[in-house]
Scaffold this motif. Sequence first.
Motif, PDB file in Angstrom:
ATOM      1  N   GLY A   1       0.958  -1.294  -0.104  1.00 24.77           N
ATOM      2  CA  GLY A   1      -0.176  -0.065  -0.182  1.00 24.77           C
ATOM      3  C   GLY A   1       0.912   1.134   0.067  1.00 24.77           C
ATOM      4  N   HIS A   2       0.224   2.499  -0.446  1.00 30.46           N
ATOM      5  CA  HIS A   2       0.907   3.698  -0.424  1.00 30.46           C
ATOM      6  C   HIS A   2       1.322   4.298   0.821  1.00 30.46           C
ATOM      7  CE1 HIS A   2       0.756   4.215  -4.894  1.00 30.46           C
ATOM      8  NE2 HIS A   2      -0.683   3.621  -4.835  1.00 30.46           N
ATOM      9  N   LEU A   3       0.755   3.838   1.893  1.00 31.83           N
ATOM     10  CA  LEU A   3       1.068   4.466   3.257  1.00 31.83           C
ATOM     11  C   LEU A   3       2.355   3.734   3.760  1.00 31.83           C
ATOM     12  CD1 LEU A   3      -2.442   4.708   4.911  1.00 31.83           C
ATOM     13  CD2 LEU A   3      -1.282   6.349   3.986  1.00 31.83           C
ATOM     14  N   VAL A   4       2.280   2.630   3.414  1.00 29.93           N
ATOM     15  CA  VAL A   4       3.544   2.056   3.651  1.00 29.93           C
ATOM     16  C   VAL A   4       4.761   2.583   2.831  1.00 29.93           C
ATOM     17  CG1 VAL A   4       5.095  -0.274   3.746  1.00 29.93           C
ATOM     18  CG2 VAL A   4       2.709  -0.035   4.537  1.00 29.93           C
ATOM     19  N   GLY A   5       4.518   2.689   1.469  1.00 32.55           N
ATOM     20  CA  GLY A   5       5.245   3.162   0.778  1.00 32.55           C
ATOM     21  C   GLY A   5       6.005   4.467   0.933  1.00 32.55           C
ATOM     22  N   ASP A   6       4.995   5.281   1.741  1.00 33.15           N
ATOM     23  CA  ASP A   6       5.384   6.767   2.287  1.00 33.15           C
ATOM     24  C   ASP A   6       6.444   6.488   3.276  1.00 33.15           C
ATOM     25  OD1 ASP A   6       3.997   7.933   0.051  1.00 33.15           O
ATOM     26  OD2 ASP A   6       2.324   8.324   1.512  1.00 33.15           O
ATOM     27  N   ASP A   7       6.116   5.520   4.254  1.00 31.74           N
ATOM     28  CA  ASP A   7       6.971   5.288   5.416  1.00 31.74           C
ATOM     29  C   ASP A   7       8.392   4.960   4.793  1.00 31.74           C
ATOM     30  OD1 ASP A   7       5.066   6.097   7.211  1.00 31.74           O
ATOM     31  OD2 ASP A   7       4.440   3.951   7.332  1.00 31.74           O
TER      32      ASP A   7
ATOM     33  N   GLY B   1      -0.030  -5.429  12.309  1.00 29.36           N
ATOM     34  CA  GLY B   1       0.985  -5.431  13.387  1.00 29.36           C
ATOM     35  C   GLY B   1       2.343  -4.645  12.606  1.00 29.36           C
ATOM     36  N   VAL B   2       3.494  -4.661  13.417  1.00 26.63           N
ATOM     37  CA  VAL B   2       4.714  -4.118  12.747  1.00 26.63           C
ATOM     38  C   VAL B   2       5.369  -5.032  11.700  1.00 26.63           C
ATOM     39  CG1 VAL B   2       6.983  -3.420  13.210  1.00 26.63           C
ATOM     40  CG2 VAL B   2       4.934  -3.083  15.012  1.00 26.63           C
ATOM     41  N   LEU B   3       5.632  -4.529  10.485  1.00 25.35           N
ATOM     42  CA  LEU B   3       6.128  -4.987   9.230  1.00 25.35           C
ATOM     43  C   LEU B   3       7.295  -4.518   9.179  1.00 25.35           C
ATOM     44  CD1 LEU B   3       5.404  -7.067   7.056  1.00 25.35           C
ATOM     45  CD2 LEU B   3       4.712  -4.887   5.523  1.00 25.35           C
ATOM     46  N   THR B   4       8.315  -5.503   8.687  1.00 26.92           N
ATOM     47  CA  THR B   4       9.670  -5.126   8.319  1.00 26.92           C
ATOM     48  C   THR B   4      10.023  -5.105   6.972  1.00 26.92           C
ATOM     49  OG1 THR B   4      10.405  -5.658  10.596  1.00 26.92           O
ATOM     50  CG2 THR B   4      12.312  -5.373   8.844  1.00 26.92           C
ATOM     51  N   ILE B   5      10.162  -3.879   6.172  1.00 27.13           N
ATOM     52  CA  ILE B   5      10.593  -4.021   4.953  1.00 27.13           C
ATOM     53  C   ILE B   5      11.896  -4.003   4.660  1.00 27.13           C
ATOM     54  CG2 ILE B   5      10.203  -2.759   2.517  1.00 27.13           C
ATOM     55  CD1 ILE B   5       7.548  -3.747   3.823  1.00 27.13           C
TER      56      ILE B   5
END
Length: 431
Positions: free
Chosen positions: A298-304, A371-375
């Motif tokens: 998702g784009h919110l994760v992409g922004d992070d 939950g917390v996801l690590t990229i």
Amino acid sequence: MADLAPPTTGRWELWGLPPRAVTVVLAVEAAAVAFVVAGGAVPSSGDVGLAAFLTVLSVVHTELATGIERIRRRAAQTSYFDLSSVWTFAAALLLPPMLAAAVIAAVYLHLWHRVWRPAKVPLHRHIYTTATVVLAAGAAHAVVQQSGGLPTGAADASGVAGIALAVLLYVLVNTVLVAAVIVLTSERPGFRDLVGGWDDNTVEIATICLGALAAVALGSTPGLVALVLPPILVLHRAVLVRQLEEVASTDAKTGLLNAAAWQVQGTRTVRRVHRSRGTAAVLILDLDHFKAVNDSYGHLVGDDVLAAVAAELRSAVREQDIVGRFGGEEFVVLLPDLPPGPAGDTEMRAVAERLRQRVACMAVAVDTPDGVLTIGGLSVSVGGAAVPIDGTTLEQVLNAADASLYIAKRDGRNLVRFAAPVEIPTPRSGT
């Protein structure tokens, strides 16, 4: 007076801070209380009246500037400098410690009600800031008393020197105490994060100097203190304009300069380097396969992830290097004032490779509904070009760096390439 910036997450609540930071916060607050208690002589009626007058002036000042200060408080990215020092510093010079602390408490209580609480600033920050100002005021008061009090005339050099030293000490005590907590609660803070920018500190010193003039006026011709209000209100508006200009030049997702602001600064810097016959370099970095991150998470994760990469880039270069977001998943770095000759070329290549490696080693923790996801598994392709070898204008060097980036992508990504005389194929229409 300097204060910590507004919070971004719940981790800024007092008990969520690292234990060492909590210890420092509580120790500073206890020291402020102990200082006030130790100086608890019975004040005279004249001092009480003067304290009440300073409090009224502060309230009037805050009410006239409330709208401006709320905007400034929300826009602050790191440290924030309010202009209440004009009254707290005047109180420090004129009043015994207990009454000066009472004025400071009243000033900051009113600021909390009118400015800080509407901006959702945590209460523990407000209390800590008040404590640092009490200690700074105490230091300033002690210096002025040791120098013989406020100046009594044009020939009173020791009194003038005492005020000058009090200004410096007032700023130093507050800045050190605020910076200590930032160091203990932030990851790799920069110098600007710790002490604020040059403009911020200039405004703070100007405000404190107005406080010194207010104190001298109150000590001799009290009616003249009304003349302090117009310049301090003009200063509010000037600071707001500068702060809004800074916000307008900042990319909202990453906190870096946006493309337009980066090009303005970059053009100015490249012209300076060219005039001085110096050396500089431009690096363009493009996150490889970033679309897969957006499509998968998702784009919110992409922004992070973009924000984390931006922070990593900023921390891996020098303070004077200019880092910006060029759009999408593309970043740009200008490295001014490199050594001449082969040494500059070596440093440019070392910086580019360091940035590539830093991104490749990143593991970005992001909050998701699950939950917390690590990229991980991120990489960047880097293209670079130098001034004046590859161009004498920013546009020329950017074009050369962009051509190098194209080669890095073509050769397999997660690579660093530098400008070379190559011909880039023009895509055929319809392909």
